[in-house]
Design an enzyme around this catalytic site. Sequence first.
Site, PDB file in Angstrom:
ATOM      1  N   THR A  13       0.817  -1.210   0.000  1.00 19.36           N
ATOM      2  CA  THR A  13       0.000   0.000   0.000  1.00 19.36           C
ATOM      3  C   THR A  13       0.851   1.261   0.000  1.00 19.36           C
ATOM      4  O   THR A  13       2.021   1.233   0.399  1.00 19.36           O
ATOM      5  CB  THR A  13      -0.962   0.012   1.209  1.00 19.36           C
ATOM      6  OG1 THR A  13      -1.824   1.145   1.119  1.00 19.36           O
ATOM      7  CG2 THR A  13      -0.212   0.057   2.537  1.00 19.36           C
ATOM      8  N   ARG A  14       0.232   2.350  -0.459  1.00 22.91           N
ATOM      9  CA  ARG A  14       0.844   3.661  -0.357  1.00 22.91           C
ATOM     10  C   ARG A  14      -0.176   4.640   0.223  1.00 22.91           C
ATOM     11  O   ARG A  14      -0.051   5.842   0.088  1.00 22.91           O
ATOM     12  CB  ARG A  14       1.341   4.132  -1.723  1.00 22.91           C
ATOM     13  CG  ARG A  14       0.259   4.389  -2.754  1.00 22.91           C
ATOM     14  CD  ARG A  14       0.875   4.988  -4.001  1.00 22.91           C
ATOM     15  NE  ARG A  14      -0.014   5.804  -4.775  1.00 22.91           N
ATOM     16  CZ  ARG A  14      -0.652   5.425  -5.866  1.00 22.91           C
ATOM     17  NH1 ARG A  14      -0.513   4.188  -6.306  1.00 22.91           N
ATOM     18  NH2 ARG A  14      -1.411   6.266  -6.524  1.00 22.91           N
TER      19      ARG A  14
ATOM     20  N   HIS B 219      -8.575   2.641   4.499  1.00 24.65           N
ATOM     21  CA  HIS B 219     -10.008   2.859   4.666  1.00 24.65           C
ATOM     22  C   HIS B 219     -10.678   1.491   4.784  1.00 24.65           C
ATOM     23  O   HIS B 219      -9.981   0.460   4.764  1.00 24.65           O
ATOM     24  CB  HIS B 219     -10.590   3.735   3.561  1.00 24.65           C
ATOM     25  CG  HIS B 219     -10.385   3.243   2.161  1.00 24.65           C
ATOM     26  ND1 HIS B 219     -10.765   1.997   1.741  1.00 24.65           N
ATOM     27  CD2 HIS B 219      -9.827   3.850   1.065  1.00 24.65           C
ATOM     28  CE1 HIS B 219     -10.477   1.848   0.460  1.00 24.65           C
ATOM     29  NE2 HIS B 219      -9.888   2.961   0.023  1.00 24.65           N
TER      30      HIS B 219
ATOM     31  N   HIS C 209      -9.815  -1.260   2.203  1.00 22.97           N
ATOM     32  CA  HIS C 209      -8.524  -1.945   2.391  1.00 22.97           C
ATOM     33  C   HIS C 209      -8.647  -3.023   3.476  1.00 22.97           C
ATOM     34  O   HIS C 209      -8.159  -4.137   3.323  1.00 22.97           O
ATOM     35  CB  HIS C 209      -7.439  -0.951   2.809  1.00 22.97           C
ATOM     36  CG  HIS C 209      -7.171   0.117   1.797  1.00 22.97           C
ATOM     37  ND1 HIS C 209      -7.118   1.452   2.122  1.00 22.97           N
ATOM     38  CD2 HIS C 209      -6.942   0.052   0.459  1.00 22.97           C
ATOM     39  CE1 HIS C 209      -6.860   2.157   1.040  1.00 22.97           C
ATOM     40  NE2 HIS C 209      -6.765   1.339   0.010  1.00 22.97           N
TER      41      HIS C 209
ATOM     42  N   ARG D 260      -7.572  -3.247  -7.364  1.00 28.57           N
ATOM     43  CA  ARG D 260      -7.949  -2.462  -8.532  1.00 28.57           C
ATOM     44  C   ARG D 260      -6.862  -1.432  -8.827  1.00 28.57           C
ATOM     45  O   ARG D 260      -6.363  -0.784  -7.917  1.00 28.57           O
ATOM     46  CB  ARG D 260      -9.280  -1.763  -8.229  1.00 28.57           C
ATOM     47  CG  ARG D 260      -9.874  -1.025  -9.378  1.00 28.57           C
ATOM     48  CD  ARG D 260     -11.131  -0.292  -8.934  1.00 28.57           C
ATOM     49  NE  ARG D 260     -11.707   0.431 -10.052  1.00 28.57           N
ATOM     50  CZ  ARG D 260     -11.271   1.610 -10.462  1.00 28.57           C
ATOM     51  NH1 ARG D 260     -10.260   2.206  -9.865  1.00 28.57           N
ATOM     52  NH2 ARG D 260     -11.844   2.218 -11.501  1.00 28.57           N
TER      53      ARG D 260
END
Lengths: 71, 382
Positions: free
Chosen positions: B192-193, B197, B200, B286
Amino acid sequence: MGEETVSIEISKELYEKVKKYIEENGGFSSVREFVEFVINEVLSTEEEAGTGYTKEEEEKVKERLRSLGYL
Amino acid sequence: MVSKPHGGRLVNRVAKGRRREALLEEAKELHSIEVTKNTASDIHNIAYGAYSPLQGFLLREDYEHVLYDMRLSDDTPWTIPIVLDVRKDEIQGVKEGDDVALTHEGQILAVMKVEEIYEWDKKEFARHVFKTEDPNHPGVARTYARKELLIGGPIDLLNPLKHPFDRYALTPLETRVLFKEKGWRTIVAFQTRNVPHLGHEYVQKAALTFVDGLLIHPLVGWKKPGDFKDEVIVAAYEALIKHYYPKDSVVFSVLWMQMRYAGPREAIHHAIVRKNFGCTHFIVGRDHAGVGNYYGPYEAWDLFNEFPDLGITPLFIRESFYCKKCGGMVNAKICPHSDEFRVRISGTKLRKMIRNKEKPPEYMMRPEVAEVVLSFDNPFVT
Protein backbone atom coordinates in the site's frame (compact mmCIF):
# COMPACT_ATOMS: atom_id res chain seq x y z
CA MET A 1 42.77 -12.74 24.25
CA GLY A 2 43.13 -13.80 20.60
CA GLU A 3 41.16 -16.60 18.97
CA GLU A 4 42.93 -19.99 19.06
CA THR A 5 44.29 -20.96 15.64
CA VAL A 6 45.62 -24.02 13.84
CA SER A 7 47.86 -24.29 10.78
CA ILE A 8 46.74 -25.88 7.51
CA GLU A 9 49.04 -26.50 4.58
CA ILE A 10 48.04 -25.61 1.03
CA SER A 11 50.11 -25.87 -2.12
CA LYS A 12 52.47 -23.01 -2.86
CA GLU A 13 50.86 -22.66 -6.28
CA LEU A 14 47.40 -22.14 -4.81
CA TYR A 15 48.79 -19.73 -2.24
CA GLU A 16 50.38 -17.63 -4.99
CA LYS A 17 47.14 -17.66 -6.98
CA VAL A 18 45.19 -16.33 -4.02
CA LYS A 19 47.85 -13.72 -3.30
CA LYS A 20 47.72 -12.54 -6.92
CA TYR A 21 43.91 -12.45 -6.81
CA ILE A 22 43.97 -10.24 -3.71
CA GLU A 23 46.53 -7.91 -5.27
CA GLU A 24 44.39 -7.52 -8.36
CA ASN A 25 40.93 -7.43 -6.82
CA GLY A 26 41.38 -6.27 -3.24
CA GLY A 27 38.67 -6.87 -0.65
CA PHE A 28 40.93 -8.99 1.57
CA SER A 29 43.94 -7.98 3.59
CA SER A 30 45.67 -11.40 3.56
CA VAL A 31 45.55 -14.92 2.12
CA ARG A 32 44.42 -16.14 5.53
CA GLU A 33 41.44 -13.79 5.52
CA PHE A 34 40.53 -14.92 2.00
CA VAL A 35 40.70 -18.61 2.96
CA GLU A 36 38.62 -18.07 6.11
CA PHE A 37 36.04 -16.18 4.08
CA VAL A 38 35.74 -18.92 1.46
CA ILE A 39 35.45 -21.65 4.09
CA ASN A 40 32.76 -19.71 5.90
CA GLU A 41 30.88 -19.19 2.65
CA VAL A 42 30.93 -22.90 1.84
CA LEU A 43 29.84 -23.87 5.35
CA SER A 44 27.04 -21.30 5.32
CA THR A 45 25.80 -22.65 2.02
CA GLU A 46 25.60 -26.13 3.52
CA GLU A 47 23.81 -24.88 6.63
CA GLU A 48 21.48 -22.75 4.59
CA ALA A 49 20.33 -25.63 2.42
CA GLY A 50 17.26 -26.30 4.54
CA THR A 51 16.21 -22.89 5.81
CA GLY A 52 17.95 -20.12 3.90
CA TYR A 53 19.97 -18.93 6.91
CA THR A 54 22.39 -20.27 9.50
CA LYS A 55 21.51 -21.00 13.13
CA GLU A 56 23.79 -18.20 14.26
CA GLU A 57 22.08 -15.70 11.95
CA GLU A 58 18.71 -16.91 13.12
CA GLU A 59 19.55 -16.30 16.78
CA LYS A 60 20.77 -12.77 16.02
CA VAL A 61 17.61 -12.05 14.08
CA LYS A 62 15.39 -13.38 16.87
CA GLU A 63 17.16 -11.10 19.30
CA ARG A 64 16.38 -8.07 17.14
CA LEU A 65 12.78 -9.20 16.58
CA ARG A 66 12.34 -9.51 20.35
CA SER A 67 13.83 -6.06 20.90
CA LEU A 68 11.37 -4.60 18.40
CA GLY A 69 8.42 -6.37 19.99
CA TYR A 70 7.70 -8.69 17.06
CA LEU A 71 8.41 -11.77 19.19
CA MET B 1 6.74 -23.50 4.03
CA VAL B 2 7.32 -19.81 3.27
CA SER B 3 8.21 -18.85 -0.31
CA LYS B 4 11.68 -19.65 -1.57
CA PRO B 5 13.57 -16.50 -2.53
CA HIS B 6 13.18 -15.42 -6.14
CA GLY B 7 15.93 -17.12 -8.13
CA GLY B 8 16.45 -19.71 -5.39
CA ARG B 9 18.67 -17.95 -2.88
CA LEU B 10 18.35 -14.86 -0.72
CA VAL B 11 21.03 -12.41 -1.78
CA ASN B 12 23.21 -10.93 0.93
CA ARG B 13 25.56 -8.16 -0.17
CA VAL B 14 26.03 -6.52 3.18
CA ALA B 15 29.78 -6.57 3.88
CA LYS B 16 30.65 -7.41 7.45
CA GLY B 17 33.64 -7.79 9.76
CA ARG B 18 37.14 -7.66 8.42
CA ARG B 19 35.99 -7.79 4.83
CA ARG B 20 33.90 -4.66 5.39
CA GLU B 21 36.83 -2.91 7.03
CA ALA B 22 39.13 -3.79 4.12
CA LEU B 23 36.56 -2.64 1.55
CA LEU B 24 35.95 0.58 3.47
CA GLU B 25 39.65 1.32 3.54
CA GLU B 26 39.85 0.72 -0.22
CA ALA B 27 36.72 2.77 -0.88
CA LYS B 28 38.38 5.88 0.52
CA GLU B 29 40.82 5.79 -2.39
CA LEU B 30 38.27 4.97 -5.09
CA HIS B 31 36.55 7.24 -7.55
CA SER B 32 33.25 8.13 -5.89
CA ILE B 33 29.77 8.65 -7.28
CA GLU B 34 27.11 10.41 -5.24
CA VAL B 35 23.73 8.65 -5.37
CA THR B 36 20.21 9.87 -4.64
CA LYS B 37 18.04 8.66 -1.79
CA ASN B 38 16.03 6.51 -4.21
CA THR B 39 19.18 4.83 -5.48
CA ALA B 40 20.31 4.40 -1.87
CA SER B 41 17.08 2.53 -1.18
CA ASP B 42 17.69 0.33 -4.24
CA ILE B 43 21.19 -0.42 -2.92
CA HIS B 44 19.71 -1.49 0.42
CA ASN B 45 17.08 -3.62 -1.27
CA ILE B 46 19.74 -5.37 -3.36
CA ALA B 47 22.07 -5.85 -0.39
CA TYR B 48 19.45 -7.27 1.97
CA GLY B 49 17.93 -9.55 -0.66
CA ALA B 50 14.60 -7.79 -1.27
CA TYR B 51 15.59 -7.71 -4.96
CA SER B 52 16.96 -11.28 -5.05
CA PRO B 53 18.37 -12.57 -7.37
CA LEU B 54 19.91 -9.19 -8.29
CA GLN B 55 23.44 -8.79 -6.99
CA GLY B 56 23.75 -5.25 -8.25
CA PHE B 57 22.56 -2.82 -10.91
CA LEU B 58 21.57 -4.39 -14.22
CA LEU B 59 24.06 -4.99 -17.02
CA ARG B 60 22.90 -4.24 -20.53
CA GLU B 61 21.87 -7.78 -21.41
CA ASP B 62 19.63 -8.10 -18.37
CA TYR B 63 18.39 -4.53 -18.85
CA GLU B 64 17.24 -5.29 -22.38
CA HIS B 65 15.65 -8.60 -21.40
CA VAL B 66 13.73 -6.90 -18.59
CA LEU B 67 12.66 -4.04 -20.81
CA TYR B 68 11.42 -6.14 -23.71
CA ASP B 69 10.56 -9.53 -22.18
CA MET B 70 9.97 -8.74 -18.49
CA ARG B 71 12.53 -11.39 -17.59
CA LEU B 72 16.23 -11.46 -16.71
CA SER B 73 18.53 -13.04 -19.28
CA ASP B 74 18.30 -16.39 -17.43
CA ASP B 75 14.49 -16.24 -17.86
CA THR B 76 13.71 -15.35 -14.24
CA PRO B 77 10.65 -13.05 -14.13
CA TRP B 78 11.66 -9.42 -13.52
CA THR B 79 9.63 -6.45 -14.71
CA ILE B 80 11.23 -3.22 -13.49
CA PRO B 81 14.81 -2.45 -14.58
CA ILE B 82 16.88 -1.60 -11.50
CA VAL B 83 19.49 0.72 -12.94
CA LEU B 84 22.06 3.23 -11.82
CA ASP B 85 22.23 6.37 -13.93
CA VAL B 86 25.28 8.62 -14.09
CA ARG B 87 26.46 11.67 -16.00
CA LYS B 88 29.49 11.28 -18.27
CA ASP B 89 31.50 13.74 -16.22
CA GLU B 90 30.73 11.84 -13.01
CA ILE B 91 32.58 8.78 -14.28
CA GLN B 92 35.40 10.49 -16.10
CA GLY B 93 38.40 8.17 -15.91
CA VAL B 94 36.32 5.19 -14.79
CA LYS B 95 36.51 2.18 -17.07
CA GLU B 96 34.74 -1.14 -17.12
CA GLY B 97 36.26 -3.43 -14.49
CA ASP B 98 37.00 -0.60 -12.04
CA ASP B 99 35.63 -0.41 -8.54
CA VAL B 100 33.89 2.79 -7.48
CA ALA B 101 32.57 4.04 -4.16
CA LEU B 102 28.89 4.98 -4.01
CA THR B 103 28.27 7.81 -1.58
CA HIS B 104 25.15 9.42 -0.19
CA GLU B 105 25.37 12.93 1.25
CA GLY B 106 29.14 12.59 1.05
CA GLN B 107 29.36 9.42 3.15
CA ILE B 108 30.50 6.10 1.73
CA LEU B 109 27.49 3.86 1.33
CA ALA B 110 28.69 0.99 -0.85
CA VAL B 111 31.28 -0.14 -3.35
CA MET B 112 30.45 -1.29 -6.84
CA LYS B 113 32.39 -3.15 -9.50
CA VAL B 114 31.57 -1.33 -12.72
CA GLU B 115 31.22 -4.23 -15.13
CA GLU B 116 29.52 -2.22 -17.86
CA ILE B 117 28.89 1.37 -18.87
CA TYR B 118 26.13 1.80 -21.44
CA GLU B 119 23.69 4.22 -22.99
CA TRP B 120 19.93 3.99 -22.62
CA ASP B 121 16.96 5.38 -24.44
CA LYS B 122 14.71 6.96 -21.83
CA LYS B 123 11.72 7.21 -24.14
CA GLU B 124 11.98 3.54 -24.93
CA PHE B 125 12.28 2.80 -21.22
CA ALA B 126 9.15 4.86 -20.56
CA ARG B 127 7.21 3.25 -23.42
CA HIS B 128 7.89 -0.26 -22.14
CA VAL B 129 7.85 0.22 -18.37
CA PHE B 130 5.10 2.84 -18.09
CA LYS B 131 3.30 2.14 -21.38
CA THR B 132 3.42 5.84 -22.18
CA GLU B 133 5.90 8.54 -23.14
CA ASP B 134 3.71 11.21 -21.59
CA PRO B 135 5.86 13.44 -19.37
CA ASN B 136 2.80 14.14 -17.23
CA HIS B 137 3.05 10.60 -15.89
CA PRO B 138 5.05 10.94 -12.63
CA GLY B 139 7.22 7.89 -13.34
CA VAL B 140 7.94 9.02 -16.89
CA ALA B 141 8.82 12.53 -15.73
CA ARG B 142 11.30 11.13 -13.25
CA THR B 143 12.78 8.83 -15.90
CA TYR B 144 13.33 11.77 -18.26
CA ALA B 145 15.08 13.62 -15.44
CA ARG B 146 17.63 10.83 -14.94
CA LYS B 147 21.20 10.96 -16.24
CA GLU B 148 22.42 9.88 -19.68
CA LEU B 149 24.43 6.74 -18.93
CA LEU B 150 23.85 3.56 -16.95
CA ILE B 151 26.47 1.62 -15.06
CA GLY B 152 25.93 -1.98 -14.09
CA GLY B 153 27.66 -4.39 -11.73
CA PRO B 154 27.52 -5.97 -8.27
CA ILE B 155 27.50 -3.85 -5.13
CA ASP B 156 28.56 -4.37 -1.54
CA LEU B 157 26.79 -2.32 1.10
CA LEU B 158 29.29 -1.02 3.65
CA ASN B 159 27.43 1.58 5.69
CA PRO B 160 23.66 1.02 5.82
CA LEU B 161 21.75 4.27 6.24
CA LYS B 162 19.55 4.82 9.25
CA HIS B 163 16.11 3.67 8.17
CA PRO B 164 13.44 6.36 8.33
CA PHE B 165 11.22 3.95 10.30
CA ASP B 166 13.77 1.74 12.00
CA ARG B 167 11.16 0.35 14.41
CA TYR B 168 9.30 -1.25 11.51
CA ALA B 169 12.15 -1.93 9.09
CA LEU B 170 12.46 -5.67 8.73
CA THR B 171 14.75 -7.28 6.19
CA PRO B 172 13.69 -10.33 4.16
CA LEU B 173 15.77 -12.51 6.44
CA GLU B 174 14.03 -11.07 9.49
CA THR B 175 10.50 -11.60 8.17
CA ARG B 176 11.43 -15.15 7.20
CA VAL B 177 12.63 -15.92 10.72
CA LEU B 178 9.58 -14.17 12.16
CA PHE B 179 7.14 -16.19 10.06
CA LYS B 180 8.90 -19.39 11.04
CA GLU B 181 8.74 -18.49 14.73
CA LYS B 182 5.05 -17.74 14.41
CA GLY B 183 4.52 -21.09 12.71
CA TRP B 184 3.06 -19.47 9.59
CA ARG B 185 3.31 -21.47 6.40
CA THR B 186 1.12 -19.29 4.23
CA ILE B 187 1.47 -15.52 4.34
CA VAL B 188 -0.37 -12.93 2.29
CA ALA B 189 1.25 -9.55 1.63
CA PHE B 190 -0.63 -6.31 1.25
CA GLN B 191 1.19 -3.53 -0.59
CA THR B 192 0.00 0.00 0.00
CA ARG B 193 0.84 3.66 -0.36
CA ASN B 194 -2.32 4.89 1.34
CA VAL B 195 -3.87 5.32 4.74
CA PRO B 196 -6.31 2.47 5.32
CA HIS B 197 -10.01 2.86 4.67
CA LEU B 198 -12.65 0.19 5.15
CA GLY B 199 -12.16 -1.15 1.64
CA HIS B 200 -8.52 -1.94 2.39
CA GLU B 201 -9.47 -3.59 5.67
CA TYR B 202 -12.08 -5.70 3.94
CA VAL B 203 -9.61 -6.89 1.31
CA GLN B 204 -6.92 -7.71 3.86
CA LYS B 205 -9.27 -9.61 6.13
CA ALA B 206 -10.88 -11.47 3.24
CA ALA B 207 -7.42 -12.71 2.23
CA LEU B 208 -6.34 -13.43 5.79
CA THR B 209 -9.29 -15.75 6.22
CA PHE B 210 -7.56 -18.28 3.97
CA VAL B 211 -3.92 -18.03 5.09
CA ASP B 212 -1.94 -18.18 8.33
CA GLY B 213 -0.77 -14.59 8.45
CA LEU B 214 -0.96 -11.15 6.90
CA LEU B 215 2.01 -8.88 6.20
CA ILE B 216 0.90 -5.27 5.86
CA HIS B 217 3.79 -3.75 4.00
CA PRO B 218 3.43 -0.08 3.00
CA LEU B 219 6.07 1.59 0.91
CA VAL B 220 8.02 4.40 2.47
CA GLY B 221 10.08 6.54 0.16
CA TRP B 222 9.41 8.85 -2.75
CA LYS B 223 5.78 9.39 -3.69
CA LYS B 224 4.11 11.96 -5.87
CA PRO B 225 2.67 15.18 -4.44
CA GLY B 226 -0.86 14.62 -3.14
CA ASP B 227 -0.13 11.11 -1.83
CA PHE B 228 -0.13 10.55 1.92
CA LYS B 229 3.12 11.17 3.79
CA ASP B 230 4.90 8.10 5.11
CA GLU B 231 4.51 9.06 8.76
CA VAL B 232 0.76 9.46 8.29
CA ILE B 233 0.43 6.01 6.71
CA VAL B 234 2.43 4.42 9.51
CA ALA B 235 0.46 6.18 12.27
CA ALA B 236 -2.87 5.33 10.62
CA TYR B 237 -2.00 1.64 10.42
CA GLU B 238 -0.80 1.62 14.02
CA ALA B 239 -4.26 2.83 15.03
CA LEU B 240 -6.10 0.37 12.78
CA ILE B 241 -4.12 -2.65 13.93
CA LYS B 242 -4.38 -1.69 17.58
CA HIS B 243 -8.17 -1.50 17.48
CA TYR B 244 -9.28 -3.90 14.76
CA TYR B 245 -6.73 -6.67 14.07
CA PRO B 246 -5.87 -9.86 15.94
CA LYS B 247 -2.25 -9.44 17.02
CA ASP B 248 -1.22 -13.03 16.37
CA SER B 249 -2.09 -13.07 12.69
CA VAL B 250 -0.77 -9.71 11.46
CA VAL B 251 2.72 -8.30 11.00
CA PHE B 252 3.18 -4.64 10.18
CA SER B 253 6.47 -3.62 8.60
CA VAL B 254 7.56 -1.00 6.08
CA LEU B 255 9.47 -1.35 2.85
CA TRP B 256 11.85 1.44 1.87
CA MET B 257 11.22 1.63 -1.87
CA GLN B 258 10.06 4.41 -4.14
CA MET B 259 6.71 4.29 -5.91
CA ARG B 260 7.16 4.19 -9.66
CA TYR B 261 3.48 4.26 -10.73
CA ALA B 262 4.22 1.67 -13.41
CA GLY B 263 0.87 -0.09 -12.98
CA PRO B 264 0.85 -3.75 -14.10
CA ARG B 265 4.64 -4.09 -14.33
CA GLU B 266 5.06 -2.64 -10.89
CA ALA B 267 2.39 -4.98 -9.51
CA ILE B 268 4.56 -7.93 -10.59
CA HIS B 269 7.61 -6.23 -9.09
CA HIS B 270 5.77 -5.70 -5.80
CA ALA B 271 4.84 -9.38 -5.74
CA ILE B 272 8.41 -10.56 -6.44
CA VAL B 273 9.77 -8.38 -3.66
CA ARG B 274 7.20 -9.75 -1.19
CA LYS B 275 8.10 -13.28 -2.26
CA ASN B 276 11.64 -12.47 -1.14
CA PHE B 277 10.24 -11.47 2.24
CA GLY B 278 8.82 -15.00 2.49
CA CYS B 279 5.22 -14.32 1.48
CA THR B 280 3.31 -17.01 -0.39
CA HIS B 281 0.37 -14.85 -1.55
CA PHE B 282 0.03 -11.30 -2.76
CA ILE B 283 -3.10 -9.15 -2.93
CA VAL B 284 -3.62 -7.44 -6.26
CA GLY B 285 -6.40 -4.93 -6.15
CA ARG B 286 -7.95 -2.46 -8.53
CA ASP B 287 -5.49 -0.31 -10.54
CA HIS B 288 -2.51 -1.62 -8.61
CA ALA B 289 0.39 0.89 -8.67
CA GLY B 290 -1.56 2.93 -11.18
CA VAL B 291 -1.95 6.65 -11.60
CA GLY B 292 -4.46 8.73 -13.56
CA ASN B 293 -6.01 6.79 -16.43
CA TYR B 294 -2.85 5.24 -17.81
CA TYR B 295 -3.82 1.64 -16.97
CA GLY B 296 -7.05 -0.34 -17.01
CA PRO B 297 -8.51 -1.01 -13.55
CA TYR B 298 -7.74 -4.73 -13.69
CA GLU B 299 -4.92 -4.74 -16.26
CA ALA B 300 -2.42 -5.99 -13.65
CA TRP B 301 -4.51 -9.16 -13.22
CA ASP B 302 -3.99 -10.05 -16.88
CA LEU B 303 -0.25 -9.53 -16.66
CA PHE B 304 0.01 -11.97 -13.75
CA ASN B 305 -1.35 -14.63 -16.10
CA GLU B 306 1.82 -14.27 -18.18
CA PHE B 307 3.92 -15.38 -15.20
CA PRO B 308 2.90 -18.88 -14.14
CA ASP B 309 6.46 -19.30 -12.80
CA LEU B 310 6.36 -16.30 -10.46
CA GLY B 311 6.48 -18.43 -7.31
CA ILE B 312 3.98 -16.33 -5.38
CA THR B 313 0.21 -16.66 -5.72
CA PRO B 314 -1.66 -13.48 -6.65
CA LEU B 315 -5.02 -13.00 -4.97
CA PHE B 316 -7.23 -10.95 -7.24
CA ILE B 317 -9.71 -9.13 -5.07
CA ARG B 318 -12.26 -6.81 -6.60
CA GLU B 319 -12.94 -3.29 -5.47
CA SER B 320 -15.10 -3.32 -2.37
CA PHE B 321 -17.95 -1.02 -1.41
CA TYR B 322 -20.51 -0.65 1.33
CA CYS B 323 -23.91 -2.14 0.45
CA LYS B 324 -26.82 -0.73 2.40
CA LYS B 325 -28.90 -3.83 1.67
CA CYS B 326 -26.17 -6.33 2.60
CA GLY B 327 -25.29 -4.15 5.58
CA GLY B 328 -21.52 -4.37 5.20
CA MET B 329 -18.47 -4.22 2.97
CA VAL B 330 -18.83 -6.46 -0.08
CA ASN B 331 -17.71 -6.64 -3.69
CA ALA B 332 -19.48 -7.02 -7.01
CA LYS B 333 -18.88 -10.77 -7.04
CA ILE B 334 -20.80 -11.41 -3.84
CA CYS B 335 -23.37 -8.60 -3.75
CA PRO B 336 -26.51 -8.97 -5.90
CA HIS B 337 -27.86 -5.46 -5.25
CA SER B 338 -27.99 -2.56 -7.63
CA ASP B 339 -26.00 0.64 -7.62
CA GLU B 340 -28.60 2.55 -5.60
CA PHE B 341 -27.63 0.51 -2.51
CA ARG B 342 -23.90 0.66 -3.10
CA VAL B 343 -21.68 3.32 -1.56
CA ARG B 344 -18.23 3.40 -3.10
CA ILE B 345 -15.19 4.55 -1.15
CA SER B 346 -13.52 7.04 -3.41
CA GLY B 347 -9.89 7.79 -2.61
CA THR B 348 -10.25 11.20 -4.20
CA LYS B 349 -13.32 12.01 -2.10
CA LEU B 350 -11.58 10.75 1.03
CA ARG B 351 -8.51 12.92 0.40
CA LYS B 352 -10.73 15.92 -0.24
CA MET B 353 -12.53 15.42 3.08
CA ILE B 354 -9.25 15.08 4.93
CA ARG B 355 -7.85 18.14 3.20
CA ASN B 356 -10.93 20.05 4.41
CA LYS B 357 -10.41 18.64 7.93
CA GLU B 358 -13.74 16.79 7.76
CA LYS B 359 -14.02 13.46 9.53
CA PRO B 360 -14.90 10.74 6.98
CA PRO B 361 -18.03 8.69 7.81
CA GLU B 362 -17.54 5.38 9.59
CA TYR B 363 -18.47 3.33 6.55
CA MET B 364 -15.40 4.85 4.88
CA MET B 365 -12.81 5.02 7.62
CA ARG B 366 -12.51 3.78 11.18
CA PRO B 367 -12.91 6.71 13.59
CA GLU B 368 -9.60 5.93 15.33
CA VAL B 369 -7.81 6.03 11.98
CA ALA B 370 -9.56 9.23 10.90
CA GLU B 371 -8.58 10.89 14.16
CA VAL B 372 -4.91 10.06 13.65
CA VAL B 373 -4.90 11.23 10.03
CA LEU B 374 -6.67 14.48 10.91
CA SER B 375 -4.19 15.15 13.71
CA PHE B 376 -1.52 15.97 11.08
CA ASP B 377 -1.41 19.58 9.95
CA ASN B 378 -0.74 18.51 6.38
CA PRO B 379 -0.89 14.74 5.84
CA PHE B 380 -0.03 15.02 2.14
CA VAL B 381 3.24 15.02 0.21
CA THR B 382 3.84 18.49 -1.22
